[in-house]
Design a protein around this motif. Structure first.
Motif, short mmCIF file in Angstrom:
data_model
loop_
_atom_site.label_atom_id
_atom_site.label_comp_id
_atom_site.label_asym_id
_atom_site.label_seq_id
_atom_site.Cartn_x
_atom_site.Cartn_y
_atom_site.Cartn_z
N LEU A 39 -3.06 -5.76 -7.71
CA LEU A 39 -3.58 -6.78 -6.79
C LEU A 39 -3.83 -6.22 -5.40
CD1 LEU A 39 -1.55 -9.93 -7.87
CD2 LEU A 39 -4.01 -9.56 -8.08
N LYS A 40 -2.95 -5.33 -4.94
CA LYS A 40 -3.16 -4.73 -3.63
C LYS A 40 -4.41 -3.85 -3.65
CE LYS A 40 0.37 -3.24 -1.27
NZ LYS A 40 1.46 -2.36 -0.74
N THR A 41 -4.59 -3.10 -4.72
CA THR A 41 -5.77 -2.24 -4.84
C THR A 41 -7.04 -3.08 -4.85
OG1 THR A 41 -4.45 -0.60 -6.04
CG2 THR A 41 -6.84 -0.40 -6.22
N LYS A 42 -7.03 -4.18 -5.60
CA LYS A 42 -8.20 -5.08 -5.61
C LYS A 42 -8.40 -5.71 -4.23
CE LYS A 42 -10.71 -6.00 -8.49
NZ LYS A 42 -11.97 -5.34 -8.95
N ASN A 43 -7.33 -6.11 -3.57
CA ASN A 43 -7.42 -6.67 -2.22
C ASN A 43 -8.11 -5.68 -1.29
OD1 ASN A 43 -6.92 -7.87 0.33
ND2 ASN A 43 -4.85 -7.09 0.38
N PHE A 44 -7.66 -4.43 -1.31
CA PHE A 44 -8.26 -3.42 -0.45
C PHE A 44 -9.70 -3.13 -0.89
CE2 PHE A 44 -3.90 -1.42 0.82
CZ PHE A 44 -3.63 -2.53 1.62
N HIS A 45 -9.97 -3.14 -2.16
CA HIS A 45 -11.33 -2.97 -2.69
C HIS A 45 -12.26 -4.04 -2.11
CE1 HIS A 45 -14.57 -3.00 -5.74
NE2 HIS A 45 -14.27 -4.27 -5.94
N TRP A 46 -11.78 -5.28 -2.09
CA TRP A 46 -12.60 -6.39 -1.60
C TRP A 46 -12.78 -6.35 -0.09
CZ3 TRP A 46 -8.82 -9.73 -4.75
CH2 TRP A 46 -9.22 -9.78 -6.09
N HIS A 47 -11.81 -5.78 0.63
CA HIS A 47 -11.82 -5.87 2.09
C HIS A 47 -12.07 -4.56 2.82
CE1 HIS A 47 -9.66 -9.58 0.88
NE2 HIS A 47 -10.48 -10.07 1.80
N VAL A 48 -12.31 -3.48 2.09
CA VAL A 48 -12.57 -2.21 2.76
C VAL A 48 -13.87 -2.30 3.54
CG1 VAL A 48 -13.81 -1.07 0.86
CG2 VAL A 48 -12.46 0.31 2.46
N SER A 49 -13.94 -1.57 4.64
CA SER A 49 -15.15 -1.55 5.46
C SER A 49 -15.27 -0.18 6.12
CB SER A 49 -15.08 -2.65 6.53
OG SER A 49 -13.96 -2.44 7.38
N GLY A 50 -16.40 0.04 6.76
CA GLY A 50 -16.56 1.28 7.49
C GLY A 50 -17.56 2.23 6.86
N PRO A 51 -17.67 3.43 7.44
CA PRO A 51 -18.71 4.37 7.02
C PRO A 51 -18.55 4.91 5.59
CG PRO A 51 -17.26 5.40 8.64
CD PRO A 51 -16.89 3.94 8.57
N TYR A 52 -17.35 4.85 5.04
CA TYR A 52 -17.13 5.32 3.68
C TYR A 52 -16.95 4.16 2.70
CZ TYR A 52 -16.40 9.66 6.16
OH TYR A 52 -16.57 10.75 6.97
N PHE A 53 -17.49 3.01 3.09
CA PHE A 53 -17.32 1.79 2.30
C PHE A 53 -17.62 2.00 0.82
CE2 PHE A 53 -19.52 -1.67 0.16
CZ PHE A 53 -18.50 -2.60 0.08
N ARG A 54 -18.79 2.51 0.53
CA ARG A 54 -19.18 2.63 -0.89
C ARG A 54 -18.22 3.53 -1.67
NH1 ARG A 54 -22.61 2.20 -4.91
NH2 ARG A 54 -23.51 3.94 -6.02
N ASP A 55 -17.88 4.68 -1.12
CA ASP A 55 -16.98 5.60 -1.81
C ASP A 55 -15.61 4.97 -2.04
OD1 ASP A 55 -18.92 7.58 -1.86
OD2 ASP A 55 -18.25 8.48 0.02
N TYR A 56 -15.04 4.36 -0.99
CA TYR A 56 -13.72 3.75 -1.11
C TYR A 56 -13.76 2.54 -2.04
CZ TYR A 56 -12.36 6.59 2.97
OH TYR A 56 -12.10 7.61 3.84
N HIS A 57 -14.80 1.74 -1.89
CA HIS A 57 -14.97 0.53 -2.71
C HIS A 57 -14.98 0.91 -4.20
CE1 HIS A 57 -16.33 -3.61 -3.41
NE2 HIS A 57 -17.25 -3.12 -4.23
N LEU A 58 -15.75 1.92 -4.55
CA LEU A 58 -15.83 2.35 -5.95
C LEU A 58 -14.53 2.99 -6.43
CD1 LEU A 58 -19.47 3.77 -5.98
CD2 LEU A 58 -18.67 1.59 -6.94
#
Length: 166
Positions: A39-58
């Motif tokens: 759940l924490k990983t999904k939470n961070f997946h949904w809320h990540v932002s910034g210049p590496y958004f796509r890489d971190y999101h995936l």
């Protein structure tokens, strides 16, 4: 003529009942922590932002899927030893050792560092559970724990590498 019927076994396993219960208790913690990290990983997946958004999101989505995929194997292993497992979100909360993160905003680097620490905490729990399984002579659980440990170490390694700033 009377046909003798055998009584149903008390457990589907040949493991010592007390030892199997101890293994199941360790698996409950691992399962609860798996859901907490998922759940924490999904939470961070949904809320990540910034210049590496796509890489971190995936990356976070991939890691969340891996964590969720193992939950069924953890629960089924406890059932194979004749025990019960997690039954609800409340049960997860009672057994988890991983802390939730309900912050409105978390910096991406802090997300990665926190998830890395959580995965390493999972590794510690898995190693303790392996000792318990080995003491119970529960080879099946012990072998599965080796795989789950390797997967958690891999997640921690990836989070370490993508979070490096040097």
């Amino acid at each position: 003529m009377t046909i003798a019927t055998a009584a149903a076994p008390a457990s589907p396993s040949d493991l010592d009942e007390r030892a199997a219960m101890t293994v199941a208790d360790a698996l409950k913690i691992i399962l609860a922590d798996s859901y907490a990290v998922y759940l924490k990983t999904k939470n961070f997946h949904w809320h990540v932002s910034g210049p590496y958004f796509r890489d971190y999101h995936l990356l976070l989505d991939e890691q969340a899927a891996e964590i969720l995929a193992v939950t069924d194997a953890i629960a089924e292993r406890a059932r194979k030893t004749g025990n019960t497992t997690i039954r609800s979100i409340g049960d997860v909360a009672r057994h988890q050792t991983i802390k939730d993160n309900d912050a409105d905003f978390v910096k991406p680097q802090d997300m990665l560092a926190e998830l890395r620490a959580d995965n390493l905490s999972m590794v510690e729990s898995l190693r303790r559970a392996k000792d318990i399984a080995d003491a119970a002579k529960d080879n099946g659980t012990s072998g599965l724990i080796d795989t789950w440990t390797d997967e958690a170490e891999r997640r921690a390694w990836f989070l370490y590498e993508v979070g490096r700033t040097d």
